[in-house]
Design a protein around this motif. Structure first.
Motif: not given
Lengths: 479, 296
Positions: A188-202, A204-210
């Motif tokens: 789980g933590p790894l998936l979250g890290f990859i998906g959202l670029g670290g802890e949320y709110p972080g 890098d999140t929007l960059g990855r989502l974009y």
């Protein structure tokens, strides 16, 4: 008329000749232009999804010109007074600019959002049509699987899309999504890290989502849609029984001019309806929601409709949490990951489940069945629809409770009971109705063609051509 | 009309049908989600409960009214009836003028059954009688409850600050558009669509029902005015994106997408498909089932 032969041809003719000389277009042209398309209206559902996707690409490109996937804080000084002077993220600021300052920006945003809602809706209804008429049966299992993958991608596309503006609604949705990712044991933590670029709110999140929303998912959509259509061309349409439709032929409108005109009209209407929605109906007025702050939340807060079933599952599921071998399984893991996974898994496997246990039929099918012709499949389908509809309703339990003046807990308990009781009941009723209507011998009359040569030879091949001297119809080369 | 005409309606008839379907959808959506538009006019002169409580005339009149309208549930001297059932009202000692003013002004009191949910009704008392009741209840325990806040000048307060405060403190229950929603088994947060500014202020200070009480320590007078300004601004704010169907959020959006969007397209599809249907449609042969070299 030698004078007319010598007369100069139009530039269009010149161009056509030039292209034909090089690409030999005429050779395949006749074949493809005369391809038969089924005339029944329900075959156009998939086209609506396709055309919505085109609208999504067009408006999406426009939005991408102005949207900035950046968490960095800026002081808002745009024309929207209530937010002036507030520190908001550059992403939210760019969405506000898009909505209030860019010419036609709000219209484009709204069309894009409405198109997304209609896109998924069209996919779902198309899928139901395919399910209940047995169009997924051999040899079309692959397209069923691809279609479901498209549905999954469309849902993820929607989620990543409406999470981009970084307002309070989208941010809270992301918070839930992140929690679901985290709930997966071990990874789980790894998936979250990859998906959202670290802890949320972080940061890098929007960059990855974009990146996912504008590149990876659209690429997947284009690839899968192409595969879907190529396989459709190769396998040809299924068709309703009756008339002159047989297992071994394709009855329908020729691609040109009939189907082209139908599809062009439908495309125009799809654009028109989406523009109508975007121009007349407000959607996601995110300037009212304010910027995302992790400590804020509001109610009622629902995702877009196609995520409602996931939201509902999480709202209905009891807060069961286990610790096994030192690993805690959070309450959100079952409703957020396992149950949706099982549902989609069953759906993906359906063609094989169907041929093994439901229809017990491994033959090829090109003729559709009516829902009544296979009561068991119809019953299971109705039960499935009932279940998904109930959990989707549960996603807005607070809104429903206040509209009905009902206690929120009472309603939730009712929904919990109903999700267990009602689907089998509805499925059984559907089964009984279908069975009592009887097949009328349709299933038996559907001739399988494992070695359909004799069938094909028996029927006089009818040409698609109307004014041609060569019998170069679709199936002319078959024998 | 022949059966043929029924099967192939005149284009004008079709158009009318489409129009009728659209209007029906619009009416249904408005009925489902539309804002309740019964605005109420009422004066909102600032009042002072403590002053009223020192006026024997008001207290006397208040006592009479209390005996007639309130004592049945709230008990003698407002001490409350600690019983279950439709007559069990809470004690009113120390609730404060803000609470009494809010409950009476919004017609939430008097109610028939103490077990019912508090609901907005037209005010049952005249303004003078309301003041009398405030005076009576306040003198039961002077100065213990929140005073009616003075929000004069809220029109000039800063709605930007108001939006921020509203999102932090109010939107969790009332929603970002102040539409109200079920927040528990018994409680539905009020829609603030028809609320008077003074009612917003007294509710914030007194915390009716499950709503928390915001004292001056958590929300200064200035902040209260800002929140009031934002709620009033929100109500008047036009929707730049078109019809906002009562600002009821994602649920309504999904319904519109499916009913209006896909519904209209299904209609178009139906007409297109039907008109394209032709019994003499040309036929093509399908390639052999097992033949991997079938065309295309």
């Amino acid at each position: 008329m030698s004078s007319s032969q010598k007369a100069r041809q139009s530039p269009v003719d010149d161009l056509a000749r030039w292209l034909d000389d090089r690409l030999r277009l005429a050779e395949g042209g006749r074949k493809y232009l005369h391809k038969a398309f089924p005339a029944h209206w329900s075959f156009l559902l998939g086209e609506i999804a396709l055309f919505s996707l085109i609208v999504l690409f067009a408006t999406g490109v426009f939005l991408a010109l102005f949207y900035v996937p950046d968490h960095r804080l800026v002081v808002y000084d745009g024309p929207y007074v209530p937010l002036q002077g507030q520190e908001i993220s550059a992403a939210y600021e760019s969405t506000l600019r898009l909505s209030f300052e860019v010419r036609a920006g709000l219209l484009m945003r709204q069309i894009h959002h409405w198109a997304a809602l209609v896109f998924v809706a069209a996919i779902v209804v198309h899928m139901l049509r395919v399910f209940f008429t047995g169009a997924f049966r051999r040899p079309r299992e692959l397209n069923w699987v691809i279609g479901l993958a498209l549905l999954l991608l469309a849902i993820v596309a929607g989620f990543t899309g409406y999470s981009l503006p970084d307002d309070l609604l989208s941010g809270t949705g992301l918070r839930i999504g992140y929690s679901v990712l985290l709930s997966v044991p071990f990874v789980g933590p790894l998936l979250g890290f990859i998906g959202l670029g670290g802890e949320y709110p972080g940061t890098d999140t929007l960059g990855r989502l974009y990146l996912m929303h504008v590149l990876i998912i659209p690429a997947g959509l284009v690839g899968l849609v192409t595969a879907h259509l190529v396989i459709l061309m190769r396998q040809k349409h299924t068709q309703k029984p009756g008339g002159r439709a047989r297992q071994h032929n394709v009855v329908g409108e020729p691609l040109f001019p009939n189907q082209v005109m139908t599809s062009l009209s439908l495309f125009a209407f799809t654009v028109a309806v989406l523009a109508l929605l975007g121009g007349l109906f407000e959607i996601n007025p995110l300037w009212l929601y304010g910027p995302y702050e992790p400590f804020e939340v509001f109610a009622p807060m629902q995702p877009d409709w196609y995520m409602g079933w996931l939201e509902g599952l999480m709202r209905l599921w009891p807060a069961w949490e286990w610790t096994m071998f030192g690993v805690t399984i959070p309450a959100i893991f079952l409703p957020g990951v396992v149950v949706p996974g099982v549902l989609f898994g069953l759906a993906f496997a359906w063609p094989w489940i169907d041929r093994r246990w439901i229809a017990r039929d491994e033959r090829e099918h090109h003729l559709l069945v009516r829902p009544r012709d296979n009561p068991l499949r119809t019953g299971i389908g109705v039960a499935g629809i009932t279940f998904v509809a109930l959990i989707t309703l549960a996603g807005s339990n607070d809104v429903i409770a206040s509209d009905l003046g009902m206690g929120l807990q009472t309603l939730t308990w009712w929904l919990r009971v109903l999700t267990v009781v009602l689907p089998p009941l509805a499925g059984w009723v559907a089964y009984r109705i279908a069975a009592s209507l009887g097949t009328g011998g349709a299933e038996d009359a559907d001739p399988a063609s494992p070695g359909g040569d004799d069938e094909g030879d028996a029927a006089a091949p009818e040409s698609l051509e109307t004014g041609s001297d060569s019998p170069a119809g679709e199936g002319a080369a078959r024998s | 009309m022949s059966t043929d005409a029924l099967r192939h309606p005149h284009p004008l008839v079709r158009l009318l049908l489409v129009g009728a379907a659209l209007i029906t959808a619009a009416v249904a959506l408005t009925a489902l989600f539309g804002a309740d538009a019964r605005a109420q006019d009422g004066e909102n002169s600032p009042e002072d409960g403590a002053e009223l409580a020192e006026d024997p005339e008001h207290v006397q009149r208040g006592a009479e009214l209390f005996g007639t309208h309130c004592a049945l549930c709230h008990g003698e001297e407002g001490r409350g009836l600690p019983i279950e059932g439709p007559r069990g009202g809470p004690s009113l000692e120390g609730v404060g003028p803000a609470s009494v003013d809010f409950m009476l002004r919004t017609g939430r009191m008097p109610m028939d059954n103490a077990q019912d949910r508090l609901r907005r009704h037209p005010q049952q008392f005249s303004d003078e009688d309301r003041r009398a009741l405030i005076a009576y209840v306040e003198q039961l325990a002077p100065g213990e409850g929140p005073e009616i806040p003075d929000i004069d000048g809220w029109e000039d307060a800063d709605p930007t600050r108001g939006l921020e405060l509203f999102t932090t403190n109010c939107a969790a229950c009332h929603g970002p558009t102040a539409q109200g929603v079920a927040v528990g088994q018994q409680d539905i947060s009020s829609s603030l669509d028809v609320t008077e500014p003074i009612e917003i202020a007294t509710a914030v200070r007194s915390g009716p029902g499950v709503m928390p009480r915001f004292t001056e320590e958590t929300l200064s007078e200035e902040d209260l005015q800002a929140v009031t300004a934002w709620v009033m601004d929100l109500r008047e704010r036009e929707a730049p994106g078109g019809w906002s169907f009562g600002r009821s959020g994602t649920v309504a959006e999904g319904l519109i997408a499916v009913v209006v969007g896909l519904g209209l397209l299904a209609l178009v599809m139906y007409l297109l498909g039907e008109s394209a249907r032709d019994e003499d449609a040309p036929t093509a042969e399908r390639p052999d089932a097992g033949d991997p070299h079938g065309q295309q």
